[in-house]
Scaffold this motif. Structure first.
Motif: not given
Lengths: 352, 238
Positions: B29-36, B212-214, B226-229
């Protein structure tokens, strides 16, 4: 009701010719072909069966290459396998008790089985594109080389001498079982009608096939195999099935040719012979059955005329024809002419 | 129970560790986005899910079934469907026939006919239905392929950069299509660069970095992280 449903299955997005105009033209051409022996010498009629013999192989290639997108140089290999098989079977066992007809079917089945084994390794090994062409051509040439070195008396199957480059000859003509005895069909009017009948059945049958759900998947995997697979289709099975059907049709050509001339040679599988079906089909328009059929008959007639008047140039002209087609009308000359006719007709009528 | 779950999924290309111990779970049921960032291993992860690559180790569970060793078409038949980044359509065929071929796998001729019309109007492709698909504009091709992907009525729709090369308007429209499909019950997993699109549709976002999943969370949590930025900025300054 039944007739109209049958007619509907003959038409669809995968064949150009449709509608009353096309089928009227079809009926006229068929009537002319049926009437032809009434106005011609039986000997000429028998000779001209030659042209019809090849059309089955061409239609098979149209299915494999034009519709399925797999360029195969293997058609002549299956032609040869079926032709030699027919010779070996009939020379050994004769044609009595309906065995003539059984030999035809068994010879085609052997070619189809050979195609199934070869095709299994090709398609389940995911060989496609240019590599498919290279492998199928290699198989064809290997068969030619093998048959060419069978001149010695040790190369025989039962009573049938393979006879190397000179080829196998002396097999009986196509023989049909009938009440109170067999009917051997020598190149004459009877054989003409049989081959013409077969051609009509094969042509209409293929039209139904390519416009069916199977045909939809076939053109889909020609256009984009990855997308076709990602719609849940096991494309390898579709490719294999197409390859085997095409090979069986090449086998039919091989049997008809061998029984017609009572003769088959290894050069029928040589590089020239392997390239010619590609030219017939490409020049006519490989992705349409009707264009392939007309193109094959036209190119064969031109080739025949050229070999009579200037044998050494005929193949050069064939090569030029292929190059010209690829450069100027990649869809095929007949197919392009058909499209042009179609658009003229639509314009004149205002709408479709 | 998760619809899709990977357990310690690894993929090496020679010495390159492209997918590193990814344990990922997607709720139905989700909309899941994968970014990177580029080279994070998003595409490889997608190909592993589809079966175009075999993992070096680890398992993939879909709908309670171990699909790690299944071939791509078998996974599709389990209820997955995919829209590729470069529009994967049948160029020489009409848009209508593209949809018919996708639908005939699931429906008989009569029902397929009806469903083709419904999809054409849902995707606003009625006017171009009989044109050759290869001649359509980029955006229309993308929608056509989404139409083919959803023809299978998948439990899970995989979208690989569905808005690549689209104008902002087309991107928004694509987002609305995805949201509507989700509202009808389809679970969606999308790889996407366009943050406006991610904000528009995503319930949940995972960030991939060096295979990896960060990080994982809602879009607001991810943006605030902030780590993602830093990994995005870090890449820009390389």
């Amino acid at each position: 009701m039944i007739v109209s449903r049958f007619l509907k299955r003959l038409e669809g997005p995968q064949t150009m010719g449709k509608g009353p105009v096309f089928w009227t033209a079809f009926a006229v051409v068929l009537a002319a072909a049926l009437a032809y022996p009434l106005f011609a010498d039986g000997y000429d009629v028998g000779n001209n069966i030659y042209f019809l013999n090849w059309t089955f192989m061409a239609l098979g290639l149209s299915l494999i290459w034009g519709y399925g997108g797999s360029l195969s140089f293997g058609q002549t290999a299956f032609f040869g396998v079926a032709g030699y098989s027919y010779g070996i079977l009939t020379i050994n066992f004769g044609t009595a008790y309906g065995f003539g007809l059984v030999s035809v079917l068994v010879a085609i089945a052997i070619a189809a089985l050979f195609a199934a084994i070869l095709g299994y390794f090709l398609f389940f090994g995911r060989i496609s594109g240019i590599f498919l062409g290279i492998v199928t051509l290699s198989v064809t040439l290997a068969l030619e080389r093998f048959m060419a070195q069978t001149a010695g008396p040790e190369w025989k199957v039962g009573a049938a001498r393979l006879n190397g480059f000179n080829g196998m000859s002396g097999m009986p003509a196509l023989t049909l079982p009938w009440f109170g005895g067999e009917i051997p069909l020598y190149p004459d009017i009877g054989l003409y009608y049989l081959v013409l009948g077969l051609l009509v059945v094969v042509y209409l049958g293929l039209r139904i096939l390519v416009n069916s759900r199977f045909g939809n998947v076939l053109v889909a995997l020609r256009e984009n195999p990855q997308r076709a697979e990602m719609l849940g289709y096991d494309i390898r099975k579709y490719q294999l099935a197409t390859f085997v059907i095409g090979a069986a049709l090449a086998g039919l050509s091989g049997v008809l040719y061998t029984s017609w001339g009572q003769y088959i040679t290894p050069s029928s599988m040589g590089i020239t012979s392997a390239a010619l079906p590609i030219i017939w089909v490409a020049v006519g328009g490989r992705s349409d059955l009707t264009a392939t059929l007309i193109g094959t008959l036209v190119v064969l007639s031109v080739f025949q005329a050229l070999t009579i008047y200037g044998s050494q140039y005929a193949l050069v002209v064939m090569g030029l024809l292929l190059v010209g087609t690829v450069l100027l009308a990649p869809r095929g000359l007949i197919a392009n002419a058909g499209l042009l006719l179609g658009s003229l007709f639509i314009r004149r009528n205002g709408s479709k | 129970m998760a619809l899709l779950q990977t357990q310690n999924l690894n993929k090496h290309f020679g010495g390159l560790h492209v997918t590193a111990d990814v344990s990922f779970s997607l709720e139905p049921g989700r909309i899941h986005c994968l970014i990177g960032p580029n080279g994070a291993g998003k595409s490889t992860f997608f190909r592993l899910l589809l079966g175009e690559h075999q993992p070096s180790s680890g398992t993939i569970l879909f709908d309670g079934q171990d699909i790690t060793r299944l071939k791509p078409f078998q996974r599709i038949n389990c209820g997955m469907s995919v829209k590729f980044q470069v529009p994967g359509i049948f160029g020489a065929l009409s848009a209508r026939q593209n949809l018919q071929i996708a639908l005939q796998h699931r429906l008989g001729p009569g029902d397929a006919e009806e469903e083709v019309e419904r999809l054409l109007s849902f995707l606003q492709l009625e006017d171009v239905a009989d044109q050759q698909a290869g001649n359509l504009s980029h955006g229309l091709k993308q929608w056509l392929e989404i139409g083919m992907a959803i023809s299978l009525k998948p439990k899970l729709l995989l979208l690989d950069e569905p808005t690549a090369g689209m104008s902002p308007e087309e991107t928004f429209m694509t987002g609305e299509i995805v949201r509507q499909l989700n509202a009808e019950g389809m679970t969606v997993l999308a790889v996407e660069h366009d943050m406006a699109f991610v904000r528009q549709v995503a319930d949940r976002v995972s960030v991939l970095h060096f295979g990896r999943i960060f990080a994982e969370g809602t879009i607001d949590e991810i943006v605030a992280d902030e780590r993602v930025a830093a990994i995005y900025l870090g890449q820009n300054h390389d």
